[in-house]
Motif scaffolding. Structure first.
Motif, PDB file in Angstrom:
ATOM      1  N   ASP A  62       0.952  -0.818   0.133  1.00 51.37           N
ATOM      2  CA  ASP A  62       0.272   0.288   0.105  1.00 51.37           C
ATOM      3  C   ASP A  62       1.111   1.439   0.109  1.00 51.37           C
ATOM      4  N   LEU A  63       0.923   2.039  -1.254  1.00 49.97           N
ATOM      5  CA  LEU A  63       1.713   3.599  -1.302  1.00 49.97           C
ATOM      6  C   LEU A  63       0.718   4.183  -1.165  1.00 49.97           C
ATOM      7  N   THR A  64       1.290   5.235  -0.673  1.00 54.30           N
ATOM      8  CA  THR A  64       0.632   6.740  -0.942  1.00 54.30           C
ATOM      9  C   THR A  64       1.587   8.264  -1.548  1.00 54.30           C
ATOM     10  N   THR A  65      -0.113   8.619  -1.896  1.00 57.25           N
ATOM     11  CA  THR A  65       0.546   9.890  -2.919  1.00 57.25           C
ATOM     12  C   THR A  65      -0.061  11.159  -2.439  1.00 57.25           C
ATOM     13  N   ASP A  66       0.475  11.796  -3.181  1.00 62.63           N
ATOM     14  CA  ASP A  66      -0.553  13.678  -2.420  1.00 62.63           C
ATOM     15  C   ASP A  66      -1.374  13.920  -4.264  1.00 62.63           C
ATOM     16  N   ASP A  67      -1.107  12.792  -5.082  1.00 57.98           N
ATOM     17  CA  ASP A  67      -2.103  13.416  -6.211  1.00 57.98           C
ATOM     18  C   ASP A  67      -2.586  11.932  -7.032  1.00 57.98           C
ATOM     19  N   LEU A  68      -3.667  11.544  -5.833  1.00 61.89           N
ATOM     20  CA  LEU A  68      -4.162  10.163  -6.400  1.00 61.89           C
ATOM     21  C   LEU A  68      -4.115  10.082  -7.967  1.00 61.89           C
ATOM     22  N   ASN A  90     -14.451   9.971   1.824  1.00 65.72           N
ATOM     23  CA  ASN A  90     -13.774  10.320   3.179  1.00 65.72           C
ATOM     24  C   ASN A  90     -12.380   9.023   2.830  1.00 65.72           C
ATOM     25  N   PHE A  91     -12.154   8.407   1.790  1.00 73.21           N
ATOM     26  CA  PHE A  91     -11.160   8.335   2.004  1.00 73.21           C
ATOM     27  C   PHE A  91     -11.020   6.994   0.355  1.00 73.21           C
ATOM     28  N   ARG A  92      -9.626   7.894  -0.752  1.00 77.14           N
ATOM     29  CA  ARG A  92     -10.191   6.475  -2.109  1.00 77.14           C
ATOM     30  C   ARG A  92      -8.591   6.444  -2.402  1.00 77.14           C
ATOM     31  N   TRP A  93      -8.525   4.759  -3.115  1.00 78.28           N
ATOM     32  CA  TRP A  93      -7.517   4.317  -3.259  1.00 78.28           C
ATOM     33  C   TRP A  93      -7.558   3.620  -4.470  1.00 78.28           C
ATOM     34  N   HIS A  94      -6.551   3.876  -5.016  1.00 80.97           N
ATOM     35  CA  HIS A  94      -7.111   2.685  -6.004  1.00 80.97           C
ATOM     36  C   HIS A  94      -5.717   0.924  -6.311  1.00 80.97           C
ATOM     37  N   THR A  95      -6.668   0.573  -6.855  1.00 81.24           N
ATOM     38  CA  THR A  95      -5.907  -1.418  -6.618  1.00 81.24           C
ATOM     39  C   THR A  95      -5.166  -1.215  -8.072  1.00 81.24           C
ATOM     40  N   LEU A  96      -4.315  -1.102  -8.365  1.00 82.08           N
ATOM     41  CA  LEU A  96      -3.007  -1.505  -9.558  1.00 82.08           C
ATOM     42  C   LEU A  96      -2.555  -2.630  -9.394  1.00 82.08           C
ATOM     43  N   ALA A  97      -2.179  -3.318 -10.912  1.00 84.24           N
ATOM     44  CA  ALA A  97      -1.111  -4.357 -10.820  1.00 84.24           C
ATOM     45  C   ALA A  97       0.345  -4.189 -11.395  1.00 84.24           C
ATOM     46  N   ASP A  98       1.055  -5.055 -11.061  1.00 83.51           N
ATOM     47  CA  ASP A  98       2.718  -4.372 -11.993  1.00 83.51           C
ATOM     48  C   ASP A  98       2.748  -5.205 -12.866  1.00 83.51           C
ATOM     49  N   PRO A  99       4.002  -5.487 -13.837  1.00 89.51           N
ATOM     50  CA  PRO A  99       3.554  -5.453 -15.112  1.00 89.51           C
ATOM     51  C   PRO A  99       3.198  -6.842 -15.372  1.00 89.51           C
ATOM     52  N   GLN A 100       3.186  -7.570 -13.863  1.00 88.72           N
ATOM     53  CA  GLN A 100       3.035  -9.160 -14.281  1.00 88.72           C
ATOM     54  C   GLN A 100       2.619  -9.542 -12.861  1.00 88.72           C
ATOM     55  N   GLY A 101       1.291  -8.673 -13.254  1.00 82.09           N
ATOM     56  CA  GLY A 101       0.306  -8.933 -12.393  1.00 82.09           C
ATOM     57  C   GLY A 101      -0.012  -9.375 -10.991  1.00 82.09           C
ATOM     58  N   ASN A 102       1.049  -8.912 -10.061  1.00 80.33           N
ATOM     59  CA  ASN A 102       1.560  -8.054  -8.399  1.00 80.33           C
ATOM     60  C   ASN A 102       0.760  -7.109  -8.072  1.00 80.33           C
ATOM     61  N   GLU A 103      -0.888  -7.728  -7.684  1.00 79.08           N
ATOM     62  CA  GLU A 103      -1.592  -6.473  -7.557  1.00 79.08           C
ATOM     63  C   GLU A 103      -0.932  -5.575  -5.828  1.00 79.08           C
ATOM     64  N   PHE A 104      -0.989  -4.088  -5.913  1.00 79.02           N
ATOM     65  CA  PHE A 104      -1.263  -2.939  -5.276  1.00 79.02           C
ATOM     66  C   PHE A 104      -1.585  -1.974  -5.120  1.00 79.02           C
ATOM     67  N   CYS A 105      -1.971  -1.225  -4.348  1.00 79.97           N
ATOM     68  CA  CYS A 105      -2.593  -0.407  -4.319  1.00 79.97           C
ATOM     69  C   CYS A 105      -2.093   0.998  -3.800  1.00 79.97           C
ATOM     70  N   ILE A 106      -2.510   2.386  -4.400  1.00 77.40           N
ATOM     71  CA  ILE A 106      -1.959   3.723  -3.744  1.00 77.40           C
ATOM     72  C   ILE A 106      -3.072   4.207  -3.272  1.00 77.40           C
ATOM     73  N   ALA A 107      -3.051   4.828  -2.440  1.00 77.41           N
ATOM     74  CA  ALA A 107      -4.141   5.691  -1.849  1.00 77.41           C
ATOM     75  C   ALA A 107      -3.471   7.218  -1.346  1.00 77.41           C
ATOM     76  N   THR A 108      -4.861   8.313  -1.624  1.00 72.33           N
ATOM     77  CA  THR A 108      -4.287   9.660  -0.942  1.00 72.33           C
ATOM     78  C   THR A 108      -3.455   9.609   0.313  1.00 72.33           C
ATOM     79  N   GLN A 109      -2.741  10.181   0.543  1.00 67.54           N
ATOM     80  CA  GLN A 109      -2.099  10.761   1.843  1.00 67.54           C
ATOM     81  C   GLN A 109      -3.212  10.847   2.979  1.00 67.54           C
TER      82      GLN A 109
END
Length: 111
Positions: A62-68, A90-109
């Protein structure tokens, strides 16, 4: 350290290093690649295997960013794929997958 199985450890390790501003710290002949720095709180490792376990990964980053939205678009342009946009006002996040399909999430800090 967090380790992911992959059929191409150097390729995937390099992708993650580029996306996180980190660097490939160890290559080990492409069999066990370690990524450090770039503000990562842990070392990411990528272990070459003949065949990855099928199905959804049980552990993910789960990674965070200032600009989702901007970060999502940057990662998609770099080869990630969108699994889903989630959350509410109240809270948003996006689920993505890297080029080999491993899922990860990014969210607004969170404040």
């Amino acid at each position: 350290m967090v380790t992911a199985d992959t059929t191409d450890a150097l390729e995937l390790g390099t992708w993650w290093a580029e996306q996180t501003g980190a660097e490939v710290a160890e290559e080990n002949d492409g069999h066990y690649v370690m990524v450090r720095g770039g503000g990562l709180p842990v070392v990411l490792a990528f272990q070459k295997v003949d065949e990855v376990t099928p199905g959804k990964n049980r552990l993910h980053l789960d990674l965070t960013t200032d600009d989702l939205e901007a970060e999502t678009e940057r990662l998609l342009a770099a080869g990630a794929s969108l699994v889903g946009r989630r959350g509410d006002e109240n809270f948003r996040w996006h689920t993505l997958a890297d080029p080999q399909g491993n899922e990860f999430c990014i969210a607004t800090q969170q404040a």
